[in-house]
Design a protein around this motif. Structure first.
Motif, PDB file in Angstrom:
ATOM      1  N   PRO A 109       0.804  -1.228   0.000  1.00 41.96           N
ATOM      2  CA  PRO A 109       0.000   0.000   0.000  1.00 41.96           C
ATOM      3  C   PRO A 109       0.841   1.283   0.000  1.00 41.96           C
ATOM      4  O   PRO A 109       0.427   2.292  -0.574  1.00 41.96           O
ATOM      5  N   ILE A 110       2.021   1.247   0.609  1.00 43.54           N
ATOM      6  CA  ILE A 110       2.878   2.447   0.601  1.00 43.54           C
ATOM      7  C   ILE A 110       3.351   2.732  -0.827  1.00 43.54           C
ATOM      8  O   ILE A 110       3.319   3.867  -1.310  1.00 43.54           O
ATOM      9  N   GLN A 111       3.770   1.678  -1.511  1.00 45.94           N
ATOM     10  CA  GLN A 111       4.232   1.856  -2.888  1.00 45.94           C
ATOM     11  C   GLN A 111       3.092   2.368  -3.772  1.00 45.94           C
ATOM     12  O   GLN A 111       3.284   3.263  -4.604  1.00 45.94           O
ATOM     13  N   GLN A 112       1.895   1.792  -3.566  1.00 52.00           N
ATOM     14  CA  GLN A 112       0.728   2.208  -4.349  1.00 52.00           C
ATOM     15  C   GLN A 112       0.411   3.674  -4.087  1.00 52.00           C
ATOM     16  O   GLN A 112       0.138   4.442  -5.008  1.00 52.00           O
ATOM     17  N   ALA A 113       0.485   4.066  -2.820  1.00 55.93           N
ATOM     18  CA  ALA A 113       0.170   5.455  -2.463  1.00 55.93           C
ATOM     19  C   ALA A 113       1.194   6.418  -3.066  1.00 55.93           C
ATOM     20  O   ALA A 113       0.834   7.491  -3.551  1.00 55.93           O
ATOM     21  N   PHE A 114       2.484   6.050  -3.065  1.00 52.53           N
ATOM     22  CA  PHE A 114       3.506   6.906  -3.685  1.00 52.53           C
ATOM     23  C   PHE A 114       3.169   7.131  -5.163  1.00 52.53           C
ATOM     24  O   PHE A 114       3.310   8.229  -5.688  1.00 52.53           O
ATOM     25  N   LEU A 115       2.724   6.052  -5.832  1.00 59.29           N
ATOM     26  CA  LEU A 115       2.349   6.158  -7.241  1.00 59.29           C
ATOM     27  C   LEU A 115       1.119   7.036  -7.413  1.00 59.29           C
ATOM     28  O   LEU A 115       1.089   7.928  -8.267  1.00 59.29           O
ATOM     29  N   ASP A 116       0.089   6.767  -6.600  1.00 51.00           N
ATOM     30  CA  ASP A 116      -1.190   7.459  -6.765  1.00 51.00           C
ATOM     31  C   ASP A 116      -1.066   8.958  -6.518  1.00 51.00           C
ATOM     32  O   ASP A 116      -1.714   9.761  -7.181  1.00 51.00           O
ATOM     33  N   VAL A 117      -0.247   9.335  -5.560  1.00 53.30           N
ATOM     34  CA  VAL A 117      -0.115  10.741  -5.194  1.00 53.30           C
ATOM     35  C   VAL A 117       0.847  11.484  -6.138  1.00 53.30           C
ATOM     36  O   VAL A 117       0.757  12.693  -6.296  1.00 53.30           O
ATOM     37  N   GLY A 118       1.736  10.724  -6.793  1.00 54.62           N
ATOM     38  CA  GLY A 118       2.769  11.380  -7.603  1.00 54.62           C
ATOM     39  C   GLY A 118       3.948  11.795  -6.746  1.00 54.62           C
ATOM     40  O   GLY A 118       4.522  12.859  -6.935  1.00 54.62           O
ATOM     41  N   ALA A 119       4.281  10.955  -5.764  1.00 52.76           N
ATOM     42  CA  ALA A 119       5.378  11.276  -4.847  1.00 52.76           C
ATOM     43  C   ALA A 119       6.723  10.807  -5.395  1.00 52.76           C
ATOM     44  O   ALA A 119       7.736  10.910  -4.720  1.00 52.76           O
ATOM     45  N   PRO A 130      -0.089   7.858  11.860  1.00 54.29           N
ATOM     46  CA  PRO A 130       0.730   8.984  12.320  1.00 54.29           C
ATOM     47  C   PRO A 130       0.148  10.316  11.834  1.00 54.29           C
ATOM     48  O   PRO A 130      -0.515  10.348  10.795  1.00 54.29           O
ATOM     49  N   ASN A 131       0.353  11.382  12.587  1.00 56.43           N
ATOM     50  CA  ASN A 131      -0.033  12.701  12.062  1.00 56.43           C
ATOM     51  C   ASN A 131       1.092  13.226  11.169  1.00 56.43           C
ATOM     52  O   ASN A 131       2.163  12.619  11.073  1.00 56.43           O
ATOM     53  N   ARG A 132       0.839  14.371  10.518  1.00 57.95           N
ATOM     54  CA  ARG A 132       1.805  14.854   9.522  1.00 57.95           C
ATOM     55  C   ARG A 132       3.160  15.178  10.154  1.00 57.95           C
ATOM     56  O   ARG A 132       4.217  14.986   9.537  1.00 57.95           O
ATOM     57  N   HIS A 133       3.103  15.652  11.381  1.00 54.47           N
ATOM     58  CA  HIS A 133       4.358  15.950  12.057  1.00 54.47           C
ATOM     59  C   HIS A 133       5.165  14.665  12.290  1.00 54.47           C
ATOM     60  O   HIS A 133       6.387  14.627  12.076  1.00 54.47           O
ATOM     61  N   GLN A 134       4.450  13.625  12.717  1.00 54.69           N
ATOM     62  CA  GLN A 134       5.149  12.344  12.945  1.00 54.69           C
ATOM     63  C   GLN A 134       5.684  11.764  11.637  1.00 54.69           C
ATOM     64  O   GLN A 134       6.740  11.142  11.607  1.00 54.69           O
ATOM     65  N   ILE A 135       4.921  11.977  10.558  1.00 51.06           N
ATOM     66  CA  ILE A 135       5.398  11.497   9.252  1.00 51.06           C
ATOM     67  C   ILE A 135       6.685  12.225   8.860  1.00 51.06           C
ATOM     68  O   ILE A 135       7.669  11.615   8.444  1.00 51.06           O
ATOM     69  N   ARG A 136       6.668  13.550   9.045  1.00 51.60           N
ATOM     70  CA  ARG A 136       7.866  14.325   8.704  1.00 51.60           C
ATOM     71  C   ARG A 136       9.069  13.845   9.517  1.00 51.60           C
ATOM     72  O   ARG A 136      10.184  13.733   9.016  1.00 51.60           O
ATOM     73  N   GLU A 137       8.813  13.567  10.795  1.00 50.30           N
ATOM     74  CA  GLU A 137       9.899  13.073  11.625  1.00 50.30           C
ATOM     75  C   GLU A 137      10.355  11.690  11.143  1.00 50.30           C
ATOM     76  O   GLU A 137      11.552  11.399  11.124  1.00 50.30           O
ATOM     77  N   TYR A 195       9.021  17.332  -0.722  1.00 49.71           N
ATOM     78  CA  TYR A 195       8.522  16.492   0.388  1.00 49.71           C
ATOM     79  C   TYR A 195       6.999  16.437   0.565  1.00 49.71           C
ATOM     80  O   TYR A 195       6.481  15.455   1.080  1.00 49.71           O
ATOM     81  N   ASN A 196       6.263  17.497   0.200  1.00 53.80           N
ATOM     82  CA  ASN A 196       4.831  17.504   0.532  1.00 53.80           C
ATOM     83  C   ASN A 196       4.096  16.287  -0.021  1.00 53.80           C
ATOM     84  O   ASN A 196       3.286  15.678   0.666  1.00 53.80           O
ATOM     85  N   LYS A 197       4.399  15.946  -1.273  1.00 52.05           N
ATOM     86  CA  LYS A 197       3.690  14.814  -1.864  1.00 52.05           C
ATOM     87  C   LYS A 197       4.096  13.497  -1.204  1.00 52.05           C
ATOM     88  O   LYS A 197       3.314  12.555  -1.158  1.00 52.05           O
ATOM     89  N   ILE A 198       5.305  13.446  -0.698  1.00 42.66           N
ATOM     90  CA  ILE A 198       5.741  12.231  -0.005  1.00 42.66           C
ATOM     91  C   ILE A 198       4.967  12.097   1.307  1.00 42.66           C
ATOM     92  O   ILE A 198       4.487  11.012   1.652  1.00 42.66           O
ATOM     93  N   VAL A 199       4.808  13.218   2.008  1.00 44.06           N
ATOM     94  CA  VAL A 199       4.019  13.191   3.254  1.00 44.06           C
ATOM     95  C   VAL A 199       2.573  12.817   2.932  1.00 44.06           C
ATOM     96  O   VAL A 199       1.965  11.975   3.609  1.00 44.06           O
ATOM     97  N   ASP A 200       2.015  13.413   1.858  1.00 44.20           N
ATOM     98  CA  ASP A 200       0.649  13.051   1.423  1.00 44.20           C
ATOM     99  C   ASP A 200       0.551  11.550   1.158  1.00 44.20           C
ATOM    100  O   ASP A 200      -0.422  10.902   1.530  1.00 44.20           O
ATOM    101  N   ALA A 201       1.563  11.010   0.483  1.00 46.74           N
ATOM    102  CA  ALA A 201       1.536   9.588   0.108  1.00 46.74           C
ATOM    103  C   ALA A 201       1.535   8.702   1.350  1.00 46.74           C
ATOM    104  O   ALA A 201       0.827   7.693   1.406  1.00 46.74           O
ATOM    105  N   ILE A 202       2.307   9.092   2.355  1.00 45.79           N
ATOM    106  CA  ILE A 202       2.388   8.253   3.555  1.00 45.79           C
ATOM    107  C   ILE A 202       1.063   8.336   4.331  1.00 45.79           C
ATOM    108  O   ILE A 202       0.580   7.336   4.868  1.00 45.79           O
TER     109      ILE A 202
END
Lengths: 418, 167
Positions: free
Chosen positions: B86-96, B120-127, B139-146
């Protein structure tokens, strides 16, 4: 009309699936049967005549061949605008990091070991690192007779007269720094001979068609005997527009008949490719007390380091963008590109247009403050609209949504602050 | 040479390695798993991130012999039976994904994070991805993807419960 298949729809990148699985192949991921490894000897002096002694290095078991300038089978030069780079420095190095020799060995370890055994005798000559000093007559010359390789002039109206009519004039100097692209994938490549006797170079590049010309010219081959293959590219941002190892690899494969691979580490990557031009800017901007810009005089000096790369195009673009997106009836811009013994500069995102707002926008803020006008209002009073004429005489007929953009940013900015 | 045994992507390896061999070189040059990338060689960029006993590590800073007895997941071990995680799929879907060189490390940092903290919340994702540099996306799209991956994983679990409930 059929509905659009791509525009307005979300489309997955063709290479996305391979990339999320780690299956996409970058040059360092590609290996060939029986391949040799290359390592590059680079100058650690910024300006010196050189002589190279290979004797000890060549004796190391596993060293197949060491290439120097005299092994270049065609023209020992390359460069996107001027052919000012040596493929391998023949007589003189002009910066720290200039390539002088290319060792071909049976392993990476051996090739790198051999680098340490090559003896370079440097006869150092005076160097220049400040672009303003480099413009002076008596400065050491990097190439030829002058370090000034380009002067862009823009003249509109009469700035001298217009400054007399200004109620306020702000004069400041600004300086931007050298910046590396730091794309995440350091340069790597592999070259080999095809069955039909063509040299094939596989490297991450922004410019495969031009690489082909440069490799062909340096090897003395017709272009149809050179193929460039561009596998996955791990970022570039302008930093892969110049040749780095393509010709070294092509020569190595051509002279040994074997596949040859080279992988740069991060530090060597910094030495190998161009940087963003640091620009020294002198701005003089004048306005009426009501806040109408009347005149601007700008001098830009871009330090292109030891090689021109795209200096002319970059400093032209910097000159064109120097006034910023504002209607100014009287403008004088002088933009120079200058050789020094610093790392060489070329293309990097924005291509000269990124640096000048550091000057032009700070001028706007200072003027607004001195005039007691809100800085956003001051910009709205002077910014380009449809029908505006730029300093270099372009009439902007369409698509200038700058007012809407500033308004939208203003609304959002204050929302965020609330 | 040192004799080590370790598990990489659920496969057990019993091998002799040079004392000065880095784990990244073992993975890339001996196992030929080239999805693990080297961006800096000094632990700054995170392109060589792998999961070692549940924690992310920079494989350029670990010697191969130090991995003796460990359980390692590289990017090649993330997809299951040919289906994207699902992480790989989300990276693709979001364009990360842009140049893709940071992507394997990012996916593994995301996996280590979501394995421990499903929402996780966005802050935890960034960390969670603070050890991974990306020069393309901002980075924003990567955070969106996660974030999206987190919801995919939750939906997946609900689907599994509801389907098993029906049986």
């Amino acid at each position: 009309m059929k509905p659009l298949q791509v525009v307005g729809n979300r489309v997955l990148r063709v290479d996305g699936k391979a990339k999320v699985q780690g299956a996409a192949l970058y040059p360092q991921d590609i290996n060939m049967e029986g391949m040799l490894y290359g390592a590059t000897l680079r100058s650690d002096k910024p300006h010196a005549f050189i002589t190279i002694d290979l004797e000890e290095a060549e004796k190391i078991p596993g060293v197949v061949k060491i290439l120097t300038a005299k092994d270049v089978t065609g023209h020992n030069h390359h460069g996107v605008l001027f052919k000012d780079h040596d493929v391998l420095c023949a007589e003189k190095v002009r910066r720290i990091g200039d390539p002088m020799a290319f060792v071909i060995g049976t392993s990476e370890r051996i090739a790198k070991e051999a680098l340490k055994k090559i003896k370079v005798h440097y006869q150092e000559i005076p160097a220049v690192f400040d672009p303003l000093e480099a413009m002076e007559e008596r400065a050491p010359k990097i190439h030829g007779e002058s370090n000034i390789i380009y002067h862009y002039k823009c003249r509109k109206g009469n700035v001298d007269e217009a400054f007399k009519a200004c109620d306020i004039i702000v004069e400041r100097a600004y300086q931007t720094s050298m910046v590396d692209h730091a794309f995440l994938q350091p340069e790597a490549g592999i070259a080999y001979m095809d069955e039909d006797g063509s040299v094939v170079v596989l490297a991450a590049t922004q410019y495969p068609h031009f690489d082909q010309l440069e490799v062909a010219e340096a090897l003395g081959l017709p272009t149809e005997k050179v193929r460039i293959i561009n596998p996955a590219v791990g970022g570039a941002f302008g930093g892969r527009e110049d040749i780095t190892m393509q010709i070294h690899l092509a020569l190595a494969a051509y002279l040994t008949g074997k596949p040859v691979k080279v992988v740069y580490g991060r530090e060597e990557s910094f030495y190998a490719h161009s940087k963003r031009h640091p620009i020294m800017m002198k701005y003089k901007t004048g306005a009426t007390k009501e806040g109408k810009l009347l005149a601007m005089e700008v001098m830009l000096v871009g330090d292109t380091g030891a090689y021109a790369s795209w200096a002319i195009n970059v400093m032209r673009k910097a000159g064109v963008h120097a006034p910023g997106p504002y209607e100014i009836p009287n403008v004088k811009v002088d933009s120079y590109a200058v050789y020094t013994n610093n790392p060489f500069c070329g293309a990097m995102r924005g291509f000269g247009a990124t640096q000048t707002p550091i000057g032009s926008e700070q001028q706007m803020d200072i003027l607004a403050r001195e005039l007691g006008i809100d800085p956003i209002q001051f910009r709205l009073m002077n910014c380009f609209r449809v029908g505006s004429e730029t300093a270099n005489g372009q009439i902007l007929h369409e698509s200038i949504p700058l007012v809407q953009c500033i308004e939208a940013v203003k609304d959002r900015m204050f929302q965020e602050l609330r | 040479m040192i004799s080590i045994s370790l598990t990489v992507n659920k496969q057990v390896y019993q091998v002799e390695v040079e004392e000065d061999l880095r784990l990244i070189d073992f993975i890339r040059d001996k196992l030929m798993l080239t999805g693990t990338k080297e961006g800096c060689g000094e632990g700054e960029c995170g392109a060589c991130t792998i999961i070692m006993d549940g924690k992310t590590v920079n494989s350029c800073l670990v010697m191969a012999f130090q991995a003796h007895g460990s359980r390692i997941t590289t990017i090649e071990g993330v997809a299951k039976d040919g289906a994207l995680h699902p992480i790989q799929q989300a990276f693709l879907d979001v364009g990360a994904v842009q140049c893709g060189f940071c992507t394997p490390g990012m996916v593994l940092s995301a996996k280590a994070l979501l394995d421990e903290n499903e929402v996780p919340n966005r802050h935890q994702i960034r960390e969670g991805i603070s050890g991974n540099l990306c020069r393309c996306t901002g980075y924003n799209k990567i955070v969106d993807a996660i974030e999206l991956a987190s919801s995919y994983i939750k939906e997946g679990q609900q689907d599994e419960t509801s389907s098993s409930g029906r049986q």
